[in-house]
Design an enzyme around this catalytic site. Structure first.
Site, PDB file in Angstrom:
ATOM      1  CB  VAL A  56      -1.028   0.048   1.239  1.00 48.39           C
ATOM      2  CG1 VAL A  56      -1.988  -0.940   0.968  1.00 48.39           C
ATOM      3  CG2 VAL A  56      -0.245  -0.221   2.702  1.00 48.39           C
ATOM      4  CD  GLU A  57      -1.506   6.307  -0.713  1.00 50.79           C
ATOM      5  OE1 GLU A  57      -0.845   7.111  -1.890  1.00 50.79           O
ATOM      6  OE2 GLU A  57      -2.615   6.732  -0.610  1.00 50.79           O
ATOM      7  CD  GLU A  58      -0.811   3.626   5.352  1.00 52.30           C
ATOM      8  OE1 GLU A  58      -1.884   3.271   5.222  1.00 52.30           O
ATOM      9  OE2 GLU A  58      -0.506   4.078   6.301  1.00 52.30           O
ATOM     10  N   GLY A  59       3.503   2.645   2.444  1.00 56.31           N
ATOM     11  CA  GLY A  59       4.902   1.726   2.699  1.00 56.31           C
ATOM     12  C   GLY A  59       4.730   0.314   3.138  1.00 56.31           C
ATOM     13  CG  ASN A  77      -1.249  11.050  -1.571  1.00 60.24           C
ATOM     14  OD1 ASN A  77      -1.668  12.025  -1.377  1.00 60.24           O
ATOM     15  ND2 ASN A  77      -2.208   9.937  -1.464  1.00 60.24           N
TER      16      ASN A  77
END
Lengths: 286, 326
Positions: A62-65, B131
């Site tokens: 996911v984009e938050e890592g 983002n």
């Protein structure tokens, strides 16, 4: 609140359009592949359903890592960034780092949702109606979708089978599909070659894209859906495959897992259009 | 000498790119001595956040974000901020609703009637990114570079309303999108642990806290816990931000409230629903009055409006400790 998986009449199943789309996507998730998933809501639910039922080796970032988490079921409501959604990952990195992994070609598939899509798989998550300076409805922007759509080898896009979703012209192109559909269009704006939208999935249908013209092509219909019904809910007319695949209906087991473990309380999945089908045939009941 | 062709470029305004200016700022303003930097949130925001600043914050109001520092910025009625609105829900809308922000670089945030109206009336300008493009820009800023090439974003309408450009890469000869470095005036970052000098530890995933800390001229850290430097030195691999990037350390237990602080407390769902509702239904004024203007500090808000029972309940729900320093 969610309704029981087995409907009022014996032998029927009731579910929402979102639940149907989640199940359709779960059916095409591939074991042992790596997915870059939009972090909240239905796209992630679809991947988790496949992982829970039949593809335990599927990985996702996911984009938050978070890399390849094994989240605990039942999942919490609004799991955006919650520690439970990152639980037992193999690595916690950062947004720039997982983006680099996508730029490097590690992501077999991207999986995300779109507000509005055109015949070349370009999509909008910025505003609907009015003009850019005077939007009727403004939304949050592309978030992580742009990089998913730009850099994964194949992108799976979910949306609803509604005329206002499948449009001739987007109000705003937030994320790229095949752009104007001409050969090399993506490469000409710096996007990695060999990438692009692969499937568009709705509650009623599945679409692919023509290898040459890059136009959207209808390739499958849900058991309860008709060709006329699907075309009536699109502004543009897609190409139509010679032989349309008959997709599977959601099973009782899948619906139970969505409702009890993936979205307990139906916070995301119970809102939408309900339908009831015969459990054996998938045809509309009642 | 051949010139580099710009194939296409966005028309969006972007913060001036000035890597040498940033180096000079570092030379003249960043303390290289290990000096204690502990202060109150009131003092830190008074000293380090100015009207007209470009502001970034890491994570968001609902998840390990510097929620208490954001409330202090609003309480001090800062004006004309340019906000890097990436990976965020309600905080950008609160800043707009409170009249603190006049420009937004959009990655993703929760819009709603307050922001829509502000944009329609021209009180707020939005510039379009994603983002990741925002964190790429911070990465460039944190590397002392003027721009970074990226493999995304090209061909979109967002590109047209951004500061991105499409050029021919001089190495491969292929087209490549470049995005301008971002060196914000101020970054707000909430961390699990820090010492008094600003050596800070964040556990869990990150958006771009390291990049934001090094890309920004002024950095305010709020921390759940202040720990000894000896403890930092015993396990240096866990330090995510070293002291010389940091200008202020604010000891703010529950500083991410109402959001979750992984490993320590879960989010306060009632408050989350209240603030999301306020944003989406245009009741921001009521929210601001109750939780920000109506109290003098984070501590007073926690005492008067949250209280022991809810804190205890939030801590009880944070059952996952693995990986979060516990």
């Amino acid at each position: 609140m969610s309704e029981p998986a087995v409907g009022k009449a014996e032998g029927t199943l009731s579910f929402t359009d979102i639940e149907a789309t989640i199940c359709h996507i779960a059916h095409i998730i591939e074991e042992d592949k790596l997915y870059f998933v939009q972090m909240a809501g239905a796209p992630l639910f679809a991947l988790l359903l496949a992982k829970r039922l039949r593809a335990p080796g599927v990985g996702y970032v996911v984009e938050e890592g978070a890399v390849a988490p094994n989240p605990i079921f039942p999942l919490p409501r609004m799991m955006l960034g919650a520690s439970r959604s990152h639980y037992r990952a193999v690595a916690w990195t950062s947004m720039n780092m997982v983006d680099a992994h996508a730029a490097l070609g590690f992501m077999d598939y991207g999986l995300l949702a779109a507000l509005q899509i055109d015949q070349f798989g370009n999509f909008n998550s910025t505003f609907i109606g009015g003009t850019y300076d005077h939007p009727e409805r403004r939304f949050g922007g592309p978030g992580g979708a742009n990089e998913i759509a730009s850099q994964c080898w194949r992108t799976l896009i979910m949306t609803k089978q509604q005329k206002r979703k499948f449009v001739h012209k987007l109000d705003f192109m937030s994320s790229p599909g095949y752009l104007d559909g001409t050969p090399g269009a993506r490469e000409r704006v710096g996007l990695p070659s060999g990438t692009g939208p692969y499937r568009v999935i709705t509650e009623d249908a599945m679409f692919g894209f023509d290898d040459e013209t890059r136009q959207m092509r209808l390739i499958g219909l849900a058991p309860w859906a008709t060709l006329e019904g699907v075309l009536a809910e699109m502004e543009f007319e897609p190409l139509i495959a010679d032989k349309l695949e008959r997709m599977k209906a959601p099973s009782e087991e899948e619906l139970n897992i969505i409702r009890a473990e993936i979205d307990p309380g139906g916070f995301s999945t119970s809102r939408g259009k309900w339908m009831t089908v015969d459990a054996a045939t998938g045809l509309r009941a009642g | 000498m051949t010139t580099l062709d710009i194939i296409a470029e966005g028309q969006g305004q972007y913060l001036k790119v000035d890597p040498d200016g940033f180096r000079e700022w570092v030379r003249d303003h960043k303390d290289r001595a290990m000096v204690p930097k502990v202060m109150s949130e009131k003092e830190a925001v008074e000293k380090l956040v100015a009207d007209g600043d470009y502001l970034v914050y890491e994570c968001n109001y609902l998840q390990r974000g510097p929620s208490a520092l954001i409330r202090e910025v609003i309480r001090q009625r800062k004006k004309d901020l340019w906000v890097g609105a990436k990976f965020t829900w309600v905080a950008a809308a609160l800043l707009v609703g409170a009249g603190c922000a006049s420009k937004l670089d959009v990655g993703f945030f929760l819009f709603g009637p307050v922001v829509e109206q502000a944009i329609r009336e021209g009180r707020v300008q939005a510039f379009e990114y994603s983002n990741v493009v925002m964190t790429n820009r911070l990465m460039a800023g944190a590397m002392g570079l003027p721009f970074l090439p990226v493999r995304s974003f090209g061909g979109t309408d967002g590109f047209k309303y951004s500061g991105a450009k499409l050029i021919q890469d001089p190495y491969t000869g292929e087209p490549i999108t470049i995005v301008p470095a971002l060196n914000p005036d101020v970054a707000l970052i909430h961390v699990h642990q820090a010492d008094v000098y600003g050596n800070a530890r964040i556990f869990g995933t990150g958006i771009s806290h390291v990049e934001a800390a090094f890309a920004s001229k002024k950095v305010i850290i709020s921390t759940e816990e202040i720990i000894d430097t000896e403890e930092i030195r015993r396990d240096p691999g866990r330090t995510t931000i070293p002291y010389y990037a940091v200008d202020a350390v604010v000891h703010l237990p529950f500083g991410a409230y109402p959001g979750e602080m992984q490993g320590r407390y879960a989010s306060d769902m009632g408050h989350v629903i209240e603030v999301v509702g306020a944003t989406m239904r245009g009741w921001i004024d009521k929210y601001l009055e109750k939780y920000i203007y109506g109290v003098s500090s984070h501590a007073e808000m926690m005492d008067k409006l949250v209280g022991y029972q809810r804190v205890k309940e939030m801590m009880g729900r944070a059952t996952i400790k693995e990986g979060y320093g516990a």
